[in-house]
Each structure stands twice: as structure tokens, then as C-alpha cells.
Design an enzyme around this catalytic site. Structure first.
Site, PDB file in Angstrom:
ATOM      1  N   ASN A  62       0.884  -1.169   0.000  1.00 19.53           N
ATOM      2  CA  ASN A  62       0.000   0.000   0.000  1.00 19.53           C
ATOM      3  C   ASN A  62       0.924   1.222   0.000  1.00 19.53           C
ATOM      4  O   ASN A  62       1.430   1.621   1.053  1.00 19.53           O
ATOM      5  CB  ASN A  62      -0.915   0.012   1.222  1.00 19.53           C
ATOM      6  CG  ASN A  62      -1.892   1.185   1.176  1.00 19.53           C
ATOM      7  OD1 ASN A  62      -1.687   2.137   0.417  1.00 19.53           O
ATOM      8  ND2 ASN A  62      -2.934   1.138   1.981  1.00 19.53           N
ATOM      9  N   ARG A 118     -12.785   8.687  -4.912  1.00 18.67           N
ATOM     10  CA  ARG A 118     -12.370   9.794  -4.044  1.00 18.67           C
ATOM     11  C   ARG A 118     -11.900  10.989  -4.881  1.00 18.67           C
ATOM     12  O   ARG A 118     -12.310  11.152  -6.011  1.00 18.67           O
ATOM     13  CB  ARG A 118     -11.300   9.292  -3.071  1.00 18.67           C
ATOM     14  CG  ARG A 118     -11.843   8.167  -2.155  1.00 18.67           C
ATOM     15  CD  ARG A 118     -10.845   7.776  -1.103  1.00 18.67           C
ATOM     16  NE  ARG A 118     -10.480   8.919  -0.265  1.00 18.67           N
ATOM     17  CZ  ARG A 118      -9.361   8.969   0.466  1.00 18.67           C
ATOM     18  NH1 ARG A 118      -8.531   7.938   0.470  1.00 18.67           N
ATOM     19  NH2 ARG A 118      -9.089  10.042   1.193  1.00 18.67           N
TER      20      ARG A 118
HETATM   21  C1  DQA Z   1      -4.628   4.949   0.566  1.00 22.81           C
HETATM   22  C2  DQA Z   1      -5.242   5.932  -0.440  1.00 22.81           C
HETATM   23  C3  DQA Z   1      -4.290   7.072  -0.737  1.00 22.81           C
HETATM   24  O1  DQA Z   1      -4.896   7.981  -1.649  1.00 22.81           O
HETATM   25  C4  DQA Z   1      -3.953   7.836   0.524  1.00 22.81           C
HETATM   26  O2  DQA Z   1      -2.995   8.830   0.253  1.00 22.81           O
HETATM   27  C5  DQA Z   1      -3.506   6.946   1.633  1.00 22.81           C
HETATM   28  C6  DQA Z   1      -4.167   5.658   1.829  1.00 22.81           C
HETATM   29  C7  DQA Z   1      -5.627   3.855   0.989  1.00 22.81           C
HETATM   30  O3  DQA Z   1      -5.178   2.855   1.554  1.00 22.81           O
HETATM   31  O4  DQA Z   1      -6.841   4.002   0.791  1.00 22.81           O
HETATM   32  O5  DQA Z   1      -2.668   7.320   2.448  1.00 22.81           O
HETATM   33  O6  DQA Z   1      -3.521   4.303  -0.032  1.00 22.81           O
END
Ligand code: DQA
Length: 147
Positions: free
Chosen positions: A73, A106
Site C-alpha cells: 500500500n 475519491r
Molecule cells: C490509501 C489511499 C491514498 O490515496 C492515501 O494517500 C492513503 C491511503 C488507501 O489505503 O486508501 O494514504 O492508499
């Protein structure tokens, strides 16, 4: 079989960080669940987190030496870090990109991931369950099955 789970910036704050978007589970809980699920499924899961781009790159490179699958992630780096993207492209180990939230639903700037084209695939929008889905996918491809 070894799976490295690598989490990027601000994910150390899960639990208190915008829980209406990211859910209420802490990163520690998510990691413990992933390790327990891995154990049940014949996977040794190791978990890493950093708020620093270069450290994420280092983790990916190290995983490329020792792991059989990477679950990543990249958090905000997903949207603009060519360094993280290049690290993913550089390693022979397949990478599954995970997002807790549905990035397509989003802000516009979150719709695009520079990592996605070099990842094996992406799981987005299933909260912390997404990490377990990614482990299922890793297991599936490591032990062979429908391709
Ligand atoms: C994220 C989504 C990203 O846009 C955001 O900056 C995050 C978390 C998620 O797990 O939904 O820090 O990666």
C-alpha cells in the site's frame, strides 16, 4: 513461502486517521491479522511501514531478494512517486497494490496510481480485508491454480 506487506506514509496512524474513510483498525491489528491468516495458509508474512519514500524503495528492493510476493500500500506515493513505481518494476517478485479506500471514488488526484501499471493487480475499497484478499491472491498464484 514468504510475503512482505509494505505500508507507506501515514498508515501508521490507522485507527485514528480519518476512520470514516480508512476504518477503525490499527496497523498493528491489520498486521497481526495478516500474519495469522498467512500462518493458516502456509505463508510467512512480514510487515513493514515507513513514512519515507527512500525507505519504501529499500523495502521493495529487499523484498525482491527474499520474498515470493509483495503486498504494497504505497499510500500517497501511489499517486506520484516514480521512485516507488520504478522499484516495483525493478523487482522480479510480483506486487499486489492494496488501498483501504476506493481510490476511484475519491478526490480526482487519487484516481491515478503510477504504481498500478507495473503491479500484478490492485485491490481497492475493501478496507483492511483487502490485505487478506491480497494474501488469498498471493496463495493462489504461488500454489498455481486458474491463471
Ligand atoms: C490509501 C489511499 C491514498 O490515496 C492515501 O494517500 C492513503 C491511503 C488507501 O489505503 O486508501 O494514504 O492508499
Amino acid at each position: 513461502m514468504k510475503v512482505w506487506v509494505i505500508n507507506g506514509p501515514n498508515l501508521n496512524l490507522l485507527g485514528t486517521r480519518e476512520p470514516e474513510i480508512y476504518g477503525g483498525d490499527t496497523l498493528q491489528k491489520i498486521n497481526e491479522q495478516a500474519m495469522a491468516y498467512g500462518e493458516k495458509n502456509g505463508l510467512t508474512v512480514e510487515c513493514f511501514q515507513s513514512n519515507h519514500e527512500g525507505e519504501i524503495v529499500d523495502f521493495i528492493q529487499q523484498a525482491g531478494e527474499v520474498a515470493d510476493f509483495i503486498i504494497l500500500n504505497p499510500a500517497a506515493y501511489s499517486h506520484y512517486s516514480i521512485a516507488v513505481r520504478d522499484a516495483v518494476a525493478a523487482v522480479a517478485v510480483p506486487v499486489i497494490e492494496v488501498h483501504l479506500s476506493n481510490i476511484a471514488a475519491r478526490d480526482e488526484f487519487r484516481h491515478h496510481s503510477v504504481v498500478a501499471p507495473v503491479a500484478k493487480g490492485q485491490i481497492s475499497g475493501f478496507g483492511s480485508y483487502g490485505y487478506l484478499m491480497a494474501l488469498d491472491a498471493a496463495k493462489h498464484f504461488l500454489w498455481g491454480g486458474l491463471k
